[in-house]
Design a protein around this motif. Structure first.
Motif, PDB file in Angstrom:
ATOM      1  N   GLN A  28       0.814  -1.212   0.000  1.00  0.00           N
ATOM      2  CA  GLN A  28       0.000   0.000   0.000  1.00  0.00           C
ATOM      3  C   GLN A  28       0.850   1.265   0.000  1.00  0.00           C
ATOM      4  OE1 GLN A  28      -3.322   0.362  -0.377  1.00  0.00           O
ATOM      5  NE2 GLN A  28      -3.319  -1.852  -0.763  1.00  0.00           N
ATOM      6  N   PHE A  29       2.046   1.212   0.594  1.00  0.00           N
ATOM      7  CA  PHE A  29       2.857   2.429   0.627  1.00  0.00           C
ATOM      8  C   PHE A  29       3.301   2.842  -0.773  1.00  0.00           C
ATOM      9  CE2 PHE A  29       6.163  -0.810   0.802  1.00  0.00           C
ATOM     10  CZ  PHE A  29       7.184  -0.276   0.017  1.00  0.00           C
ATOM     11  N   LEU A  30       3.426   1.860  -1.683  1.00  0.00           N
ATOM     12  CA  LEU A  30       3.757   2.217  -3.067  1.00  0.00           C
ATOM     13  C   LEU A  30       2.582   2.921  -3.731  1.00  0.00           C
ATOM     14  CD1 LEU A  30       5.776  -0.854  -4.405  1.00  0.00           C
ATOM     15  CD2 LEU A  30       6.627   1.427  -3.844  1.00  0.00           C
ATOM     16  N   TYR A  31       1.349   2.501  -3.418  1.00  0.00           N
ATOM     17  CA  TYR A  31       0.182   3.190  -3.965  1.00  0.00           C
ATOM     18  C   TYR A  31       0.081   4.609  -3.423  1.00  0.00           C
ATOM     19  CZ  TYR A  31      -1.626  -1.152  -5.951  1.00  0.00           C
ATOM     20  OH  TYR A  31      -1.792  -2.296  -6.695  1.00  0.00           O
ATOM     21  N   ARG A  32       0.506   4.811  -2.173  1.00  0.00           N
ATOM     22  CA  ARG A  32       0.497   6.173  -1.627  1.00  0.00           C
ATOM     23  C   ARG A  32       1.541   7.050  -2.295  1.00  0.00           C
ATOM     24  NH1 ARG A  32      -0.369   3.289   3.308  1.00  0.00           N
ATOM     25  NH2 ARG A  32       1.870   3.413   3.798  1.00  0.00           N
ATOM     26  N   TRP A  33       2.700   6.471  -2.564  1.00  0.00           N
ATOM     27  CA  TRP A  33       3.755   7.242  -3.222  1.00  0.00           C
ATOM     28  C   TRP A  33       3.501   7.414  -4.714  1.00  0.00           C
ATOM     29  CZ3 TRP A  33       8.569   4.415  -0.745  1.00  0.00           C
ATOM     30  CH2 TRP A  33       8.641   4.765   0.613  1.00  0.00           C
ATOM     31  N   LEU A  34       2.971   6.362  -5.340  1.00  0.00           N
ATOM     32  CA  LEU A  34       2.742   6.366  -6.794  1.00  0.00           C
ATOM     33  C   LEU A  34       1.298   5.965  -7.054  1.00  0.00           C
ATOM     34  CD1 LEU A  34       6.012   4.469  -7.762  1.00  0.00           C
ATOM     35  CD2 LEU A  34       5.628   6.917  -8.028  1.00  0.00           C
ATOM     36  N   PRO A  35       0.346   6.865  -6.856  1.00  0.00           N
ATOM     37  CA  PRO A  35      -1.064   6.501  -7.034  1.00  0.00           C
ATOM     38  C   PRO A  35      -1.386   6.179  -8.488  1.00  0.00           C
ATOM     39  CG  PRO A  35      -0.837   8.861  -6.720  1.00  0.00           C
ATOM     40  CD  PRO A  35       0.517   8.283  -6.476  1.00  0.00           C
ATOM     41  N   ASN A  36      -2.383   5.307  -8.665  1.00  0.00           N
ATOM     42  CA  ASN A  36      -2.854   4.998 -10.012  1.00  0.00           C
ATOM     43  C   ASN A  36      -3.404   6.261 -10.666  1.00  0.00           C
ATOM     44  OD1 ASN A  36      -2.183   2.366  -9.553  1.00  0.00           O
ATOM     45  ND2 ASN A  36      -4.281   1.644  -9.275  1.00  0.00           N
ATOM     46  N   ARG A  37      -3.246   6.339 -11.959  1.00  0.00           N
ATOM     47  CA  ARG A  37      -3.716   7.515 -12.678  1.00  0.00           C
ATOM     48  C   ARG A  37      -4.354   7.083 -13.982  1.00  0.00           C
ATOM     49  NH1 ARG A  37       1.856   7.448 -13.290  1.00  0.00           N
ATOM     50  NH2 ARG A  37       2.582   7.268 -15.437  1.00  0.00           N
ATOM     51  N   ARG A  38      -5.183   7.955 -14.481  1.00  0.00           N
ATOM     52  CA  ARG A  38      -5.806   7.697 -15.769  1.00  0.00           C
ATOM     53  C   ARG A  38      -4.863   8.126 -16.856  1.00  0.00           C
ATOM     54  NH1 ARG A  38     -11.955   9.329 -17.105  1.00  0.00           N
ATOM     55  NH2 ARG A  38     -12.018   8.028 -18.946  1.00  0.00           N
ATOM     56  N   GLY A  39      -4.700   7.310 -17.867  1.00  0.00           N
ATOM     57  CA  GLY A  39      -3.752   7.636 -18.921  1.00  0.00           C
ATOM     58  C   GLY A  39      -2.464   6.899 -18.660  1.00  0.00           C
ATOM     59  N   GLY A  40      -1.371   7.648 -18.535  1.00  0.00           N
ATOM     60  CA  GLY A  40      -0.081   7.011 -18.299  1.00  0.00           C
ATOM     61  C   GLY A  40       0.965   7.577 -19.209  1.00  0.00           C
ATOM     62  N   VAL A  41       2.124   6.975 -19.186  1.00  0.00           N
ATOM     63  CA  VAL A  41       3.218   7.416 -20.043  1.00  0.00           C
ATOM     64  C   VAL A  41       2.921   6.993 -21.466  1.00  0.00           C
ATOM     65  CG1 VAL A  41       5.688   7.264 -20.452  1.00  0.00           C
ATOM     66  CG2 VAL A  41       4.801   7.189 -18.123  1.00  0.00           C
ATOM     67  N   SER A  42       3.183   7.877 -22.411  1.00  0.00           N
ATOM     68  CA  SER A  42       2.867   7.569 -23.799  1.00  0.00           C
ATOM     69  C   SER A  42       4.080   7.797 -24.675  1.00  0.00           C
ATOM     70  CB  SER A  42       1.716   8.451 -24.295  1.00  0.00           C
ATOM     71  OG  SER A  42       1.435   8.165 -25.649  1.00  0.00           O
ATOM     72  N   GLY A  43       4.079   7.152 -25.823  1.00  0.00           N
ATOM     73  CA  GLY A  43       5.142   7.355 -26.785  1.00  0.00           C
ATOM     74  C   GLY A  43       4.935   8.641 -27.568  1.00  0.00           C
ATOM     75  N   PHE A  44       5.733   8.829 -28.600  1.00  0.00           N
ATOM     76  CA  PHE A  44       5.681  10.046 -29.377  1.00  0.00           C
ATOM     77  C   PHE A  44       4.423  10.069 -30.240  1.00  0.00           C
ATOM     78  CE2 PHE A  44      10.167   9.301 -28.556  1.00  0.00           C
ATOM     79  CZ  PHE A  44      10.536  10.529 -28.025  1.00  0.00           C
TER      80      PHE A  44
END
Length: 201
Positions: free
Chosen positions: A154-170
């Motif tokens: 759970q501490f990873l979810y607190r530090w890095l919460p889920n998000r809509r979208g994400g990292v994308s390419g070019f």
């Protein structure tokens, strides 16, 4: 010297005989790590970080037991193995235009690194650690109906919460945004009915 497991992960002896191998493995790290981030782990950075931490801890333990001094290649191969298993039926291309299913890619790279580097211990350990993570996280609980032994803290979810979208390419939207757009186009249309031609009763 508690910093040794960290420095052994990032250090690689670049020389006339290892320079090409180093560049090839950096390419594999960027290519398949970014594919995992924008694919299976899209919008879930905590789960992706947990995968890296789990693989790294297993590799450090194995390195201590086998007196390994360099841990970069096993970690890269473990990431590549997880991607290959999650996309096992995808057709990939390798050197000289050879094409095969992604599930064979880690073993092809193992043979390729043996040709240019002369050793397969690092690659083999990476594949085994990647298989351990994939089996415990996906194969055993989902396909075989077993107990879920791995879960992201759970501490990873607190530090890095889920998000809509994400990292994308070019210029390529993340997979989650593409799915949302497809749902809006396919399922969000209004049903206007059959309609009638002018003059029909």
């Amino acid at each position: 010297q508690i910093w040794r497991p960290i420095t052994a992960t990032f250090f690689f002896p670049v020389g006339p005989g290892t320079g090409f191998l180093y560049l090839v493995n950096l390419y594999f790290l960027y290519q398949y790590s970014s594919r995992l981030e924008t694919g299976a782990f899209d919008g879930r950075p905590a789960d992706y970080m947990f995968m890296l931490l789990f693989n790294w801890i297993c590799i450090v333990i194995t390195g201590l037991a086998m007196d390994m001094q360099l841990l970069m290649i096993p970690l890269i191969m473990s990431v590549l193995y997880v991607w290959a298993q999650l996309n096992r039926d995808m057709i990939v291309s390798f050197w000289f235009g050879t094409r095969f299913k992604a599930c064979y890619l880690p073993w092809v790279i193992l043979g390729f690194n043996y040709i240019i580097g002369g050793s397969v211990i690092n690659e083999l350990i990476g594949n085994l650690v990647g298989h351990l993570y994939f089996f415990l996280m996906f194969k055993y609980p989902m396909d075989l109906g077993g107990r879920n032994f791995l879960s992201t803290p759970q501490f990873l979810y607190r530090w890095l919460p889920n998000r809509r979208g994400g990292v994308s390419g070019f210029g390529v939207p993340p997979a989650s945004m593409r799915r949302a757009a497809e749902d809006q186009q396919g399922g969000g249309r209004h049903n206007w009915g059959q309609g009638f031609r002018l003059g029909d009763q």
